[in-house]
Design an enzyme around this catalytic site. Structure first.
Site, PDB file in Angstrom:
ATOM      1  CG  ASP A 109     -29.461  -1.160  26.273  1.00 21.06           C
ATOM      2  OD1 ASP A 109     -29.133  -2.238  25.741  1.00 21.06           O
ATOM      3  OD2 ASP A 109     -28.775  -0.125  26.165  1.00 21.06           O
ATOM      4  CG  HIS A 136     -20.512  -5.659  29.659  1.00 27.55           C
ATOM      5  ND1 HIS A 136     -20.181  -6.140  28.404  1.00 27.55           N
ATOM      6  CD2 HIS A 136     -21.292  -4.574  29.444  1.00 27.55           C
ATOM      7  CE1 HIS A 136     -20.740  -5.369  27.483  1.00 27.55           C
ATOM      8  NE2 HIS A 136     -21.422  -4.417  28.091  1.00 27.55           N
TER       9      HIS A 136
HETATM   10  O1  DOR Z   1     -24.387   0.273  26.554  1.00 23.07           O
HETATM   11  C1  DOR Z   1     -24.722  -0.498  25.671  1.00 23.07           C
HETATM   12  N1  DOR Z   1     -24.327  -1.786  25.684  1.00 23.07           N
HETATM   13  N2  DOR Z   1     -25.472  -0.050  24.659  1.00 23.07           N
HETATM   14  C2  DOR Z   1     -25.763  -0.804  23.599  1.00 23.07           C
HETATM   15  O2  DOR Z   1     -26.491  -0.352  22.756  1.00 23.07           O
HETATM   16  C3  DOR Z   1     -25.156  -2.147  23.455  1.00 23.07           C
HETATM   17  C4  DOR Z   1     -24.900  -2.718  24.770  1.00 23.07           C
HETATM   18  C5  DOR Z   1     -24.075  -3.984  24.748  1.00 23.07           C
HETATM   19  O3  DOR Z   1     -24.301  -4.836  23.878  1.00 23.07           O
HETATM   20  O4  DOR Z   1     -23.258  -4.158  25.650  1.00 23.07           O
END
Ligand code: DOR
Length: 424
Positions: A306, A310
């Protein structure tokens, strides 16, 4: 002709039941042979003594952010993070901008990956248009363009009627649906696990029931329609139980767990640590134990990162405003190897959860060192100790709760289609 002879490593290839000291010969991008004491006049020889030689690791849950959020990550940087973390193949989620809900976007990602990626990129299409949970995406067109699965990841497919249609289409096209299992109602406005720490911090908490009800619901529906449902990033004991029971009933259900969900708990969110803000949230010791048990007994089929990069300014905010996600590609190997070291599962089982098991879920011909297979190989030093420093990540995403951790195990060489693409 390009030839690589990897000598003296411990070859672990669960797809063929191999676990022992062998040499591995790769010629022109293909696996030629796993055997003892091979010699070659022409090959470049790599000494793998003391290392593990495994099929290239596969991550079926990565956010590459391109198109649209290139400031967070691009296909090029995400693929570099993949190979630095030991992954030769990754599957990228559809929550880009525009969303990958049609064949044009799918083709754009595939073409860009061909030009710019150092790892193999597989593409996941959205279940619904714009991830709106209402209208189905162009599933048939995207399948023709090359997607390997469907997911609205980041969002749950809330409406059962929509999920039913999606499953019927997915079944017709032989695609698994990957569910982000968080009930939209129960998780609305929540930012971390509901429990002691959320109470202490005064933050809105997400109950484990929000995951368990969706897993149970999807299992019933997938069983009824006899289609393949895959549960993304399992975070709770109740969800593990629901998946186990569904498997016992013969439902075609598979599941993955992310390293953060089996390594740390919601206590990491203390002091409003936004690096630990992720969806679904980090839970409790009991949930961590259940996920580990689920991986060990096969209830949870594979490990997936996952990887959710960011920008700094999206995390350096009040907890409630910060983005959800952890940049996971470059810490997955040591966190996962810890499971074998701590006796949760055997080393072979662990490698299975990162190679042939994820390959099987999305139906790709990777994750094996069979003769004639594509020469994707990862060489792991299980004893290398290092300190996680996000400043050294190949990913643009520096958002990790593991910064400063002293960890053990890392990929020291990553080979994609017979070519060394990463070495340290
Ligand atoms: O924490 C998360 N970030 N969970 C997700 O399912 C999506 C992801 C994101 O796209 O940043």
């Amino acid at each position: 002709m390009s030839e690589l002879l990897i000598k003296g490593g411990r070859v672990i290839d669960p797809s063929n039941g191999i676990n022992g000291i062998f040499d591995l010969l790769l010629i022109d991008g293909l696996v030629v042979q796993v055997a003892e004491d091979m010699k070659s006049e022409t090959a470049t020889v790599i000494d793998a003594t003391g290392k593990w030689v495994t099929p290239g690791l596969i991550d079926i849950h990565t956010h590459l952010r391109e198109p649209g959020y290139e400031y967070k990550e691009t296909i090029a940087t995400g693929s570099m993070a993949a190979v630095a973390g030991g992954f030769t193949s990754i599957a990228c989620m559809a929550n880009t901008n525009p969303v990958n809900d049609n064949a044009e976007v799918t083709r754009l990602i595939i073409e860009t990956a061909k030009r710019e990626a150092v790892a193999n990129i597989y593409v996941i299409g959205a279940v619904t248009k714009g991830l709106n949970g209402k209208q189905l995406a162009d599933i048939g067109d995207m399948k023709e363009a090359g997607i390997v699965a469907l997911s609205d990841d980041g969002k749950c497919v809330g409406a059962l009627s929509v999920m039913r249609s999606a499953m019927e289409y997915a079944g017709m096209f032989g695609l698994p649906i990957i569910e982000h299992a968080e009930d939209p109602g129960l998780s609305l406005g929540t930012v971390m696990n509901e429990g002691f720490t959320s109470l202490k911090l005064g933050l809105p908490g997400n109950p484990t029931a929000s995951e368990e009800v969706i897993v149970s619901r999807d299992a019933v529906l997938a069983g009824y329609l006899d289609v393949h449902i895959h549960i993304a990033h399992v975070s709770s004991k109740g969800a593990v139980r629901a998946i186990r029971e569904a498997k016992e009933r013969g439902v075609r259900i598979t599941a993955e767990a992310a390293p953060h969900h089996f390594s740390i708990t919601d206590e990491t969110c203390d002091n409003f640590n936004t690096m630990a803000k992720v969806a679904p949230p980090l839970r409790t010791d009991e949930d961590v134990a259940a996920i580990r048990e689920g991986l060990a007994d096969g209830t949870i089929d594979c490990i997936a990162t996952d990887h959710a990069p960011h920008a700094v300014n999206e995390k350096e905010l009040e907890f409630e405003l910060a983005a959800f996600g952890i940049s996971g590609l470059e810490t997955a190997v040591p966190l996962s190897l810890a499971l074998a070291r701590e006796g949760v599962m055997s080393e072979e089982k662990l490698i299975e959860t990162m190679t042939c098991a994820p390959a099987g879920i999305i139906g790709i011909d990777r994750g094996t060192l069979s003769e004639g297979a594509v020469a994707d190989v990862t060489i792991i030093d299980p004893n290398s100790e290092w300190t996680v420093d996000p400043e050294n990540f190949a990913s643009k995403g520096r958002n990790t709760p593991f910064a400063g951790w002293r960890v053990k195990g890392r990929a020291v060489m990553t080979i994609v289609k017979g070519k060394i693409v990463y070495e340290c």
